[in-house]
Design a protein around this motif. Structure first.
Motif, PDB file in Angstrom:
ATOM      1  N   GLU A 112       0.688  -1.264  -0.048  1.00  0.00           N
ATOM      2  CA  GLU A 112      -0.012   0.016   0.035  1.00  0.00           C
ATOM      3  C   GLU A 112       0.677   1.269   0.209  1.00  0.00           C
ATOM      4  O   GLU A 112       0.472   2.149  -0.553  1.00  0.00           O
ATOM      5  CB  GLU A 112      -0.929   0.097   1.192  1.00  0.00           C
ATOM      6  N   ARG A 141      -4.816 -10.384  -3.353  1.00  0.00           N
ATOM      7  CA  ARG A 141      -5.829  -9.036  -3.231  1.00  0.00           C
ATOM      8  C   ARG A 141      -5.309  -7.702  -2.892  1.00  0.00           C
ATOM      9  O   ARG A 141      -6.013  -6.742  -3.537  1.00  0.00           O
ATOM     10  CB  ARG A 141      -6.990  -9.680  -2.106  1.00  0.00           C
ATOM     11  N   ARG A 142      -4.440  -7.506  -2.124  1.00  0.00           N
ATOM     12  CA  ARG A 142      -3.776  -6.556  -1.563  1.00  0.00           C
ATOM     13  C   ARG A 142      -3.108  -5.705  -2.803  1.00  0.00           C
ATOM     14  O   ARG A 142      -3.375  -4.742  -3.240  1.00  0.00           O
ATOM     15  CB  ARG A 142      -2.823  -6.335  -0.536  1.00  0.00           C
ATOM     16  N   GLU A 144      -3.937  -6.390  -6.168  1.00  0.00           N
ATOM     17  CA  GLU A 144      -5.147  -6.109  -7.093  1.00  0.00           C
ATOM     18  C   GLU A 144      -5.617  -4.701  -6.547  1.00  0.00           C
ATOM     19  O   GLU A 144      -5.722  -3.796  -7.400  1.00  0.00           O
ATOM     20  CB  GLU A 144      -6.076  -7.266  -6.923  1.00  0.00           C
ATOM     21  N   LEU A 145      -5.870  -4.324  -5.480  1.00  0.00           N
ATOM     22  CA  LEU A 145      -6.682  -3.184  -4.836  1.00  0.00           C
ATOM     23  C   LEU A 145      -5.441  -2.151  -5.071  1.00  0.00           C
ATOM     24  O   LEU A 145      -6.183  -1.030  -5.287  1.00  0.00           O
ATOM     25  CB  LEU A 145      -6.957  -3.301  -3.284  1.00  0.00           C
ATOM     26  N   ASP A 147      -3.811  -1.608  -7.435  1.00  0.00           N
ATOM     27  CA  ASP A 147      -3.449  -1.525  -8.907  1.00  0.00           C
ATOM     28  C   ASP A 147      -2.051  -2.174  -9.512  1.00  0.00           C
ATOM     29  O   ASP A 147      -1.542  -1.334 -10.284  1.00  0.00           O
ATOM     30  CB  ASP A 147      -3.611   0.212  -9.104  1.00  0.00           C
TER      31      ASP A 147
END
Length: 358
Positions: A112, A141-142, A144-145, A147
């Motif tokens: 992130e 998933r992280r 993907e979120l 980008d």
């Protein structure tokens, strides 16, 4: 500084011994480590002259993104050991130079935070399939979120290789740093607890069906990093992965495996453009990039040179490393008679034995 070798020399002078050796060293007797660089000298470029190369274009398209030239940043662990800004400096450099940045799972900056630091960068995420599949899926998933545009699955590390320098130095990550991507799972643990947790997650039982599982839980392209044989390349094609990266892990896993450039030709012949081939290992100058592309790579990646630029000058050092390669590759294209990447063809590079047979 005007060459990647100069950055390396300076970085090895200023880094603390254990950190210097962690980045620099290879597995076993370091034969493959030497071959990664030396084997580029076994190839000869066959230039074409009397061609109009006034305007040259190094851009390419990869997974819907358009890097400015065919060399990106390989996943390299724990970059804040080299400089306080670590992965943030490297991804910002990649953003400014418009090339691909691959974030290591074993990073000292989280998915992130890297995404927030360089929202316009072309970012891929390197990962392992851990014993805890839910842990693996949460990392996917992280990414993907945040980008990230592709997943790079390292396939050559059921265990870490025999690195004698690290054993001699009793290497451990500095206490003020941590593996930032695992705080979500083990937030109650300190740095050493997280490190121990991650080490126990490496799975020696990973097989091709596990790659299929990873592909089934994401729409992102999955690139297999660590392919060194035409047999594994064929299997990768058959199951429909997004691409492969010819790499021997910086010669840090198993000694006496072929250099990455040595393995590339047989793999590209087997793949025959079915899926994109990426390349990592020993690249230090523009002519090395040209050789790898002529032998079948779509794009190259560098690891240690980024660390050395980072150690010397932070973000500006990484940017300069990329700029140096851009200039050298552009010059190589010009002097070889090509004006875009599609004109770099297989017969422009031969093994040195080609001339011995004439």
């Amino acid at each position: 500084m005007n060459s990647l070798d100069l950055y390396e020399r300076r970085a090895l002078e200023i880094l603390p011994e254990s950190i210097r050796d962690y980045y620099r060293s290879g597995a076993g007797n370091e034969n493959s480590l030497s071959w990664n660089r030396e084997d580029f000298n076994n190839f000869r470029i066959r230039p074409r002259f009397l061609k109009d190369v006034t305007e040259r274009d190094m851009r390419l398209n990869v997974f819907g993104s358009n890097p400015s030239f065919p060399c990106g940043i390989s996943p390299t662990a724990m970059q804040r050991m080299a400089h306080p800004d670590g992965e943030v400096a490297s991804v910002r450099a990649a953003q400014n130079e418009n090339t691909v940045f691959i974030l290591s799972t074993i990073a000292t900056t989280s998915i992130e935070d890297v995404a927030a630091a360089a929202p316009k960068a072309i970012k891929w995420f390197q990962l392992y399939i851990y014993k805890d599949r839910k842990l693996t899926e949460s990392l996917v998933r992280r990414a993907e979120l945040a980008d990230f545009k592709a997943l790079v699955l390292t396939v050559d590390a059921p265990l870490f290789g025999l690195r004698r320098a690290d054993l001699r130095n009793k290497f451990s990550m500095p206490q003020h740093l941590t593996l930032a991507n695992f705080h979500h799972q083990v937030s109650s643990m300190g740095g050493s607890g997280i490190n121990e947790y991650v080490a126990k997650q490496f799975d020696q039982g990973i097989v091709w069906d596990d790659v299929k599982w990873l592909m089934s839980i994401t729409k992102l392209p999955v690139i297999l990093k660590g392919i060194l044989t035409k047999e594994d390349a064929r299997h990768a094609c058959n199951i429909g992965v997004g691409g492969i990266m010819v790499s021997n892990h910086g010669a840090r896993q198993l000694d006496n495996v072929p250099s990455s450039i040595e393995a590339l030709a047989e793999i590209s012949k087997e793949v025959n453009d079915e899926i994109p081939i990426f390349f990592d290992g020993g690249l230090r100058q523009g002519t090395d990039m040209f050789i790898a592309l002529a032998l079948g790579a779509k794009m190259c990646f560098i690891g240690r040179p980024v660390i050395y630029g980072l150690a010397c000058e932070g973000q500006s050092g990484v940017e300069n490393v990329i700029k140096i390669l851009k200039r050298e590759f552009d010059l190589t294209m010009c002097l070889s008679g090509v004006k875009n990447l599609s004109e770099i063809c297989g017969d422009m590079v031969v093994h040195k034995n080609y001339y011995a047979r004439l």
